[in-house]
Design an enzyme around this catalytic site. Sequence first.
Site, PDB file in Angstrom:
ATOM      1  N   TYR A 199       0.802  -1.269  -0.066  1.00  0.00           N
ATOM      2  CA  TYR A 199       0.191  -0.060  -0.119  1.00  0.00           C
ATOM      3  C   TYR A 199       0.806   1.305  -0.076  1.00  0.00           C
ATOM      4  O   TYR A 199       0.512   2.177  -0.822  1.00  0.00           O
ATOM      5  CB  TYR A 199      -0.846  -0.220   1.318  1.00  0.00           C
ATOM      6  N   LYS A 231       1.059   3.963  -3.003  1.00  0.00           N
ATOM      7  CA  LYS A 231       0.530   5.624  -2.574  1.00  0.00           C
ATOM      8  C   LYS A 231       1.993   6.411  -2.674  1.00  0.00           C
ATOM      9  O   LYS A 231       1.926   7.587  -3.545  1.00  0.00           O
ATOM     10  CB  LYS A 231       0.026   5.639  -1.330  1.00  0.00           C
TER      11      LYS A 231
HETATM   12  N1  LIG Z   1     -10.228   5.528   4.402  1.00  0.00           N
HETATM   13  C1  LIG Z   1      -9.061   5.911   4.544  1.00  0.00           C
HETATM   14  O1  LIG Z   1      -8.675   5.925   5.815  1.00  0.00           O
HETATM   15  C2  LIG Z   1      -8.201   6.132   3.574  1.00  0.00           C
HETATM   16  C3  LIG Z   1      -6.880   7.072   3.718  1.00  0.00           C
HETATM   17  C4  LIG Z   1      -6.043   7.255   3.011  1.00  0.00           C
HETATM   18  C5  LIG Z   1      -6.316   6.970   1.489  1.00  0.00           C
HETATM   19  N2  LIG Z   1      -7.609   6.412   1.244  1.00  0.00           N
HETATM   20  C6  LIG Z   1      -7.752   6.100  -0.296  1.00  0.00           C
HETATM   21  O2  LIG Z   1      -9.142   6.530  -0.593  1.00  0.00           O
HETATM   22  C7  LIG Z   1      -9.628   5.735  -1.666  1.00  0.00           C
HETATM   23  C8  LIG Z   1     -11.119   5.317  -1.396  1.00  0.00           C
HETATM   24  O3  LIG Z   1     -10.840   4.467  -0.091  1.00  0.00           O
HETATM   25  P1  LIG Z   1     -11.913   4.132   0.934  1.00  0.00           P
HETATM   26  O4  LIG Z   1     -11.429   4.217   2.256  1.00  0.00           O
HETATM   27  O5  LIG Z   1     -13.284   4.989   0.521  1.00  0.00           O
HETATM   28  O6  LIG Z   1     -12.266   2.657   0.485  1.00  0.00           O
HETATM   29  P2  LIG Z   1     -13.761   1.750   0.272  1.00  0.00           P
HETATM   30  O7  LIG Z   1     -14.865   2.491   1.243  1.00  0.00           O
HETATM   31  O8  LIG Z   1     -13.252   0.468   0.463  1.00  0.00           O
HETATM   32  O9  LIG Z   1     -13.973   2.088  -1.268  1.00  0.00           O
HETATM   33  C9  LIG Z   1     -13.084   1.819  -2.334  1.00  0.00           C
HETATM   34  C10 LIG Z   1     -13.484   1.616  -3.619  1.00  0.00           C
HETATM   35  O10 LIG Z   1     -12.686   1.473  -4.518  1.00  0.00           O
HETATM   36  C11 LIG Z   1     -13.174   0.568  -5.518  1.00  0.00           C
HETATM   37  N3  LIG Z   1     -12.365  -0.333  -5.904  1.00  0.00           N
HETATM   38  C12 LIG Z   1     -11.679  -1.199  -5.311  1.00  0.00           C
HETATM   39  N4  LIG Z   1     -10.720  -1.789  -6.273  1.00  0.00           N
HETATM   40  C13 LIG Z   1     -11.239  -1.638  -7.458  1.00  0.00           C
HETATM   41  C14 LIG Z   1     -10.940  -2.014  -8.885  1.00  0.00           C
HETATM   42  N5  LIG Z   1     -10.083  -3.084  -8.947  1.00  0.00           N
HETATM   43  N6  LIG Z   1     -11.700  -1.162  -9.820  1.00  0.00           N
HETATM   44  C15 LIG Z   1     -12.455  -0.550  -9.357  1.00  0.00           C
HETATM   45  N7  LIG Z   1     -12.927  -0.124  -8.499  1.00  0.00           N
HETATM   46  C16 LIG Z   1     -12.286  -0.773  -7.320  1.00  0.00           C
HETATM   47  C17 LIG Z   1     -14.296  -0.206  -4.446  1.00  0.00           C
HETATM   48  O11 LIG Z   1     -15.350  -0.990  -5.417  1.00  0.00           O
HETATM   49  P3  LIG Z   1     -16.199  -2.204  -4.807  1.00  0.00           P
HETATM   50  O12 LIG Z   1     -17.386  -1.470  -3.775  1.00  0.00           O
HETATM   51  O13 LIG Z   1     -16.529  -2.922  -6.045  1.00  0.00           O
HETATM   52  O14 LIG Z   1     -15.013  -3.028  -4.158  1.00  0.00           O
HETATM   53  C18 LIG Z   1     -14.795   1.154  -3.556  1.00  0.00           C
HETATM   54  O15 LIG Z   1     -16.049   2.002  -4.310  1.00  0.00           O
HETATM   55  C19 LIG Z   1      -8.566   4.850  -1.770  1.00  0.00           C
HETATM   56  O16 LIG Z   1      -7.834   5.226  -2.834  1.00  0.00           O
HETATM   57  C20 LIG Z   1      -7.922   4.494  -0.333  1.00  0.00           C
HETATM   58  O17 LIG Z   1      -6.504   4.027  -0.666  1.00  0.00           O
HETATM   59  C21 LIG Z   1      -8.371   6.009   2.211  1.00  0.00           C
END
Ligand SMILES: NC(=O)c1ccc[n+]([C@@H]2O[C@H](COP(=O)([O-])OP(=O)(O)OC[C@H]3O[C@@H](n4cnc5c(N)ncnc54)[C@H](OP(=O)(O)O)[C@@H]3O)[C@@H](O)[C@H]2O)c1
Length: 245
Positions: free
Chosen positions: A150, A154
């Site tokens: 990860y 990033k």
């Molecule tokens: N939450 C945090 O603390 C945090 C912190 C830093 C950065 N981020 C970043 O923020 C972004 C969103 O994360 P989140 O926390 O909202 O996670 P989440 O709730 O798990 O949502 C992730 C999203 O990405 C989609 N996805 C995953 N693999 C995919 C693929 N191969 N093709 C197309 N779509 C895909 C998922 O679709 P499905 O529903 O179909 O799986 C879902 O819509 C990510 O890039 C993550 O790294 C999050």
Amino acid sequence: MVSFSLAGKTALVTGANKGLGRAIAHALSSLGAEVHGTSRTEAGQRAIESDGHAVGHLLDIANAQNISDFVRRLRPSIDILVNNAGVNAPSAALDVTEDQWDTVLDTNLKGTFFLSREIARQWIAGGISGVIVNIGSQAGTVGIEERAAYCASKGGLDQLTKVLAIEWASHGIRVNTVAPTFVRTDLTAGTLDTPGWGQVLLDRIPMGRFGEAEDIVGAVAFLAGPSAQMITGTTLLVDGGYTAR
Ligand SMILES: NC(=O)c1ccc[n+]([C@@H]2O[C@H](COP(=O)([O-])OP(=O)(O)OC[C@H]3O[C@@H](n4cnc5c(N)ncnc54)[C@H](OP(=O)(O)O)[C@@H]3O)[C@@H](O)[C@H]2O)c1
């Protein structure tokens, strides 16, 4: 005049069915953009539609051929691309499998690159000054335990942001990244709920709390909008001071 309006713009948000992507789709819509969102599943596509803020599409970004087929079919033309879809597979570095490594890198880094390039090709051919906002992570700046793949993805995204910004600036295309700290979503619930571990992470955030989706969407909207016209190639940390230590 300072403006945050996205009226007249069309945005594409990947992974818009839940978590941060869903909040970003809502925010861009509230600022006047027509929003298109993607999910991997038909259930996710329906979830996007039923929210009422975005048009739902199916896309798995881990495969470059999927991406070029999707972009070829995509209507209408896009002005703002938010590369939000992402995954994590927490594991001690000694135990990371090839499958885990590929899944994380293919989604978070490869998919972002190929989707950005397909959209940028359309922008350059059509003379469109588009905007890309990637959703990175503080994990691109600091190392975090059990996140070898990860953090690599990033950190790579931060570097990719710089290269695309440099190469495409002459076409009027801006590329930036928003890098959040921990926000409670499906991605992080397991981590934040692990006894002891959640508190360790909280103690690393000088602001004394985890992020909320609302903390992240403002940064995305700002970078996507007219007030950020001179900003490209940068990563905006929204981390409550996590990386300032
Ligand atoms: N939450 C945090 O603390 C945090 C912190 C830093 C950065 N981020 C970043 O923020 C972004 C969103 O994360 P989140 O926390 O909202 O996670 P989440 O709730 O798990 O949502 C992730 C999203 O990405 C989609 N996805 C995953 N693999 C995919 C693929 N191969 N093709 C197309 N779509 C895909 C998922 O679709 P499905 O529903 O179909 O799986 C879902 O819509 C990510 O890039 C993550 O790294 C999050």
